[in-house]
Design a protein around this motif. Structure first.
Motif, PDB file in Angstrom:
ATOM      1  N   PHE A  49       0.843  -1.197   0.000  1.00 34.52           N
ATOM      2  CA  PHE A  49       0.000   0.000   0.000  1.00 34.52           C
ATOM      3  C   PHE A  49       0.874   1.241   0.000  1.00 34.52           C
ATOM      4  O   PHE A  49       1.929   1.270   0.620  1.00 34.52           O
ATOM      5  N   GLU A  52      -3.523   4.796   1.641  1.00 37.82           N
ATOM      6  CA  GLU A  52      -4.617   3.819   1.717  1.00 37.82           C
ATOM      7  C   GLU A  52      -4.809   3.034   0.417  1.00 37.82           C
ATOM      8  O   GLU A  52      -5.626   2.121   0.359  1.00 37.82           O
ATOM      9  N   GLN A  54      -4.038   0.338  -2.367  1.00 44.18           N
ATOM     10  CA  GLN A  54      -3.336  -0.929  -2.592  1.00 44.18           C
ATOM     11  C   GLN A  54      -2.788  -0.897  -4.015  1.00 44.18           C
ATOM     12  O   GLN A  54      -3.561  -0.964  -4.978  1.00 44.18           O
ATOM     13  N   GLU A  68      -6.381  -4.614   3.659  1.00 42.24           N
ATOM     14  CA  GLU A  68      -6.919  -3.256   3.663  1.00 42.24           C
ATOM     15  C   GLU A  68      -6.012  -2.354   4.468  1.00 42.24           C
ATOM     16  O   GLU A  68      -5.320  -2.788   5.385  1.00 42.24           O
ATOM     17  N   ARG A  69      -6.088  -1.072   4.134  1.00 35.73           N
ATOM     18  CA  ARG A  69      -5.405  -0.057   4.930  1.00 35.73           C
ATOM     19  C   ARG A  69      -6.318   1.181   4.873  1.00 35.73           C
ATOM     20  O   ARG A  69      -6.032   2.150   4.191  1.00 35.73           O
ATOM     21  N   SER A  75      -2.966  -1.660   8.971  1.00 31.79           N
ATOM     22  CA  SER A  75      -3.457  -2.515   7.890  1.00 31.79           C
ATOM     23  C   SER A  75      -3.913  -3.845   8.472  1.00 31.79           C
ATOM     24  O   SER A  75      -3.435  -4.273   9.526  1.00 31.79           O
ATOM     25  N   CYS A  92       4.927  -7.948   8.183  1.00 29.18           N
ATOM     26  CA  CYS A  92       4.537  -6.624   7.722  1.00 29.18           C
ATOM     27  C   CYS A  92       5.777  -5.742   7.784  1.00 29.18           C
ATOM     28  O   CYS A  92       6.614  -5.881   8.692  1.00 29.18           O
TER      29      CYS A  92
END
Lengths: 115, 110
Positions: A49, A52, A54, A68-69, A75, A92
């Motif tokens: 990402f 926000e 991707q 998702e973020r 995230s 991550c």
């Protein structure tokens, strides 16, 4: 602590269950990456990402995986209908291209075991 | 098939010995990074090299990027037990995506 944190550190689940992992990056970093690492291998890119958005998702990633973020901060990575082959360490990393050195800072990972 | 091949896969040596690990690819990268990873933790960046032929030193560690930017080596002088860990190389074309090798697991015995 201003590093990257991941939660949970360990997750044991039964095949077919859904799991969700969370990553909190370093606050001023606009890039966030997810990797999967199996025993004896290096990290394998899953997705990343910028804020926000991707920007890329690995073609190796099945539709059961989603990330998702929502606000460009933390995230989540969700795996639906887990399979035994999903057992791995999920890492991550956060990163800022504005900083010299282009360093990715990794979290400690979430170790997933699917029974 | 991994873009980056590392060798050897495993290395067990005595404290004080020297060693070299290698990272090879058929692809040309704009940058290459070396990380060390300890059990239960994420990788930690050691160095980034961006210029063909570049040599960087970090205390007892010497990193070299090949002239053609397809390969790299990491040399450790007088290894210590604290050097034990998994050494990973990672190549990037544009600092957007990073491709990791499978790693060299180093064990330095006291």
């Amino acid at each position: 602590d201003t590093g990257v944190s991941q939660d949970p550190r360990h997750k044991i689940t039964k095949r077919g269950q859904n799991v969700t992992f969370r990553c909190d990056p370093i606050s001023e970093h606009n890039r966030l990456y997810w990797y999967r690492q199996t025993l004896g291998q290096g990290p394998e890119f899953l997705t990343y990402f910028q804020n926000e958005a991707q920007l890329e998702k690995s073609r190796l990633l099945s539709d059961r995986f989603s990330a998702e973020r929502p606000k460009g901060s933390f995230s989540t990575l969700e795996i639906q209908r887990t399979e035994q082959g999903d057992s791995a360490m999920y890492l991550c990393a956060s990163y800022s291209r504005r900083r010299l050195g282009n360093e990715q800072f990794f979290g400690p990972g979430t170790r997933l075991t699917v029974l | 098939t991994q873009l980056l091949e590392q060798s050897p896969q495993f290395l067990s040596i005595q404290e004080g010995e020297n060693l070299t690990v290698y990272c090879n690819s058929s692809s040309v990268f704009s940058s290459l990074q070396w990380y060390r990873q300890e059990p239960g933790e994420g990788p930690v960046l050691l160095v980034t090299v961006v210029t063909g032929g570049e040599v960087k030193k970090l205390k007892r560690l010497t990193f070299q990027f090949g002239d053609a930017r397809k390969d790299s080596s990491l040399h450790i002088t007088a290894a210590q037990p604290g050097d034990t860990g998994l050494y990973l190389c990672a190549g990037s074309y544009n600092f957007n995506k990073f491709y990791f090798g499978s790693g060299t697991k180093l064990n330095v015995k006291p």
